[in-house]
Write an enzyme that holds these catalytic residues in place. Sequence first.
Site, mmCIF file in Angstrom:
data_model
loop_
_atom_site.group_PDB
_atom_site.id
_atom_site.type_symbol
_atom_site.label_atom_id
_atom_site.label_comp_id
_atom_site.label_asym_id
_atom_site.label_seq_id
_atom_site.Cartn_x
_atom_site.Cartn_y
_atom_site.Cartn_z
ATOM 1 N N LYS A 121 0.822 -1.218 0.000
ATOM 2 C CA LYS A 121 0.000 0.000 0.000
ATOM 3 C C LYS A 121 0.850 1.259 0.000
ATOM 4 O O LYS A 121 0.485 2.261 -0.614
ATOM 5 C CB LYS A 121 -0.957 0.004 1.195
ATOM 6 C CG LYS A 121 -2.092 -0.996 1.044
ATOM 7 C CD LYS A 121 -3.253 -0.649 1.949
ATOM 8 C CE LYS A 121 -4.385 -1.654 1.787
ATOM 9 N NZ LYS A 121 -5.409 -1.503 2.817
ATOM 10 N N LYS A 204 -5.934 -11.481 -7.180
ATOM 11 C CA LYS A 204 -7.133 -11.724 -6.380
ATOM 12 C C LYS A 204 -8.194 -10.669 -6.699
ATOM 13 O O LYS A 204 -7.858 -9.559 -7.133
ATOM 14 C CB LYS A 204 -6.791 -11.715 -4.887
ATOM 15 C CG LYS A 204 -6.394 -10.367 -4.357
ATOM 16 C CD LYS A 204 -6.316 -10.323 -2.828
ATOM 17 C CE LYS A 204 -5.946 -8.913 -2.406
ATOM 18 N NZ LYS A 204 -5.792 -8.687 -0.997
ATOM 19 N N LYS A 207 -11.073 -4.945 -3.640
ATOM 20 C CA LYS A 207 -11.781 -3.673 -3.753
ATOM 21 C C LYS A 207 -10.866 -2.573 -4.266
ATOM 22 O O LYS A 207 -11.298 -1.686 -4.970
ATOM 23 C CB LYS A 207 -12.470 -3.222 -2.457
ATOM 24 C CG LYS A 207 -11.982 -3.811 -1.190
ATOM 25 C CD LYS A 207 -12.860 -3.457 0.004
ATOM 26 C CE LYS A 207 -12.324 -4.189 1.227
ATOM 27 N NZ LYS A 207 -13.213 -4.367 2.312
HETATM 28 P P1 TYM Z 1 -10.930 -7.056 4.238
HETATM 29 O O1 TYM Z 1 -11.967 -6.077 4.662
HETATM 30 O O2 TYM Z 1 -9.976 -6.663 3.179
HETATM 31 O O3 TYM Z 1 -11.609 -8.402 3.745
HETATM 32 C C1 TYM Z 1 -12.572 -9.114 4.516
HETATM 33 C C2 TYM Z 1 -12.335 -10.600 4.361
HETATM 34 O O4 TYM Z 1 -12.446 -10.993 2.990
HETATM 35 C C3 TYM Z 1 -11.324 -11.769 2.620
HETATM 36 N N1 TYM Z 1 -11.048 -11.583 1.185
HETATM 37 C C4 TYM Z 1 -10.909 -12.570 0.288
HETATM 38 N N2 TYM Z 1 -10.974 -13.901 0.422
HETATM 39 C C5 TYM Z 1 -10.797 -14.659 -0.697
HETATM 40 N N3 TYM Z 1 -10.584 -14.111 -1.926
HETATM 41 C C6 TYM Z 1 -10.504 -12.783 -2.106
HETATM 42 N N4 TYM Z 1 -10.301 -12.265 -3.323
HETATM 43 C C7 TYM Z 1 -10.670 -11.950 -0.969
HETATM 44 N N5 TYM Z 1 -10.666 -10.599 -0.783
HETATM 45 C C8 TYM Z 1 -10.886 -10.398 0.537
HETATM 46 C C9 TYM Z 1 -10.198 -11.251 3.474
HETATM 47 O O5 TYM Z 1 -9.144 -12.167 3.579
HETATM 48 C C10 TYM Z 1 -10.920 -11.012 4.791
HETATM 49 O O6 TYM Z 1 -10.984 -12.207 5.548
HETATM 50 N N6 TYM Z 1 -7.488 -6.736 7.851
HETATM 51 C C11 TYM Z 1 -8.809 -7.276 7.521
HETATM 52 C C12 TYM Z 1 -9.896 -6.816 8.472
HETATM 53 C C13 TYM Z 1 -9.617 -7.096 9.897
HETATM 54 C C14 TYM Z 1 -9.627 -8.358 10.535
HETATM 55 C C15 TYM Z 1 -9.324 -8.103 11.906
HETATM 56 C C16 TYM Z 1 -9.857 -9.666 10.094
HETATM 57 C C17 TYM Z 1 -9.319 -6.157 10.842
HETATM 58 N N7 TYM Z 1 -9.149 -6.761 12.047
HETATM 59 C C18 TYM Z 1 -9.241 -9.150 12.826
HETATM 60 C C19 TYM Z 1 -9.764 -10.695 11.027
HETATM 61 C C20 TYM Z 1 -9.472 -10.445 12.366
HETATM 62 C C21 TYM Z 1 -9.163 -6.816 6.125
HETATM 63 O O7 TYM Z 1 -8.702 -5.820 5.664
HETATM 64 O O8 TYM Z 1 -10.126 -7.587 5.518
#
Ligand code: TYM
Length: 347
Positions: A121, A204, A207
């Site tokens: 990022k 992947k 967003k």
């Molecule tokens: P975020 O908001 O980017 O995504 C939410 C969840 O979706 C999964 N994901 C995917 N899985 C498979 N294929 C894809 N193309 C794909 N894109 C997104 C992500 O792996 C995620 O599980 N850092 C985290 C949010 C967070 C969090 C936490 C998660 C903050 N604190 C504590 C678990 C525990 C995030 O940015 O997810």
Amino acid sequence: MPESSPPPARPRVLSGIQPTADSFHLGNYIGAVRQWAALQEDFEPFFFIADMHAITVEADPKVLRERSRKSAAQLIAAGVDPQRAAIFLQSHVPEHAQLAWVLMCLTGFGEARRMTQFKDKSAKGGEGAASVGLFTYPMLMAADILLYRPQYVPVGEDQRQHLELTRDLAQRFNHRYKRTFRLPEPYILKETAKIRDLQSPDNKMSKSASSPTGIIEMLDPPSQSAKKVRSAVTDSGTEIRFDEAAKPGVSNLLTIYSALAGRSIEELEKDYQGRGYGDLKGDLADVLVDFVTPFRDRTLELLDDPAELDRILEDGSERAAAVASRTLADVYDRVGFVPRGPVRSAR
Ligand code: TYM
């Protein structure tokens, strides 16, 4: 050594999602949220909207507020049951930020710098343009998790490194002070851990990085999503076979199909033997429409009653805070902070 807070009656599961888009995409759902709904049956579930993580990059306040409520509605529409699960906003439970500080003090600067998400990022605008919040993002995430002492954290593959750091920090704290944290296990289903961009299946679905035609937004009009599936990039050759290296496009479509229709990949391969890519894409478009239509309707219905949604979030944050405050009290005690109670009342 025993922990001072009693262990939970049922093992816990916890995960979070950032409210950084107007809609969940298919990767979020298939890679993560679907597992949340499944795991809530056997575990004590905590699922939250990571609104504090969302401001590590610039976010419009009005849009953030809307997206936070929209995310909660989508979790419920996806099958997370507010009766069973504590659904809450990260900013409603201040212990997340408080524990994050303690964990930041346990994290090495170089260790934080090696996190690939920060590298990726910050590479875009240069490290100087990245916020310190983006740098400390993984320690806040570790705090999110460790406060609840969960057994499992269901996420997609892209979160694995964050979970490794979380385990390292838990271990370091336990070792330096006293056993306080349970080591959480990533719950990453191999088959669906990385849903790919429909237009560039080497990447992947994301967003921030996907082109509008490569990403399926679950709240888009279903006919629009069907169209994107029909124009998904497939691979050279004609055979419908799961082979991620040679046929990433077709393999991705089979993965999505299998997840949404509840049919195995082998079964689908057999069904499509001797048939063309057009058939596969046409059928998957229908399966997708059948899936997203009720999801979208239910989300919009929930958004029509913001008071009820806020009530669910308030209830969720109370249940979360009850657990989080006990863990934080243990942590503060173990690092040597003086409890404030008697001093305050004597004033
Ligand atoms: P975020 O908001 O980017 O995504 C939410 C969840 O979706 C999964 N994901 C995917 N899985 C498979 N294929 C894809 N193309 C794909 N894109 C997104 C992500 O792996 C995620 O599980 N850092 C985290 C949010 C967070 C969090 C936490 C998660 C903050 N604190 C504590 C678990 C525990 C995030 O940015 O997810």
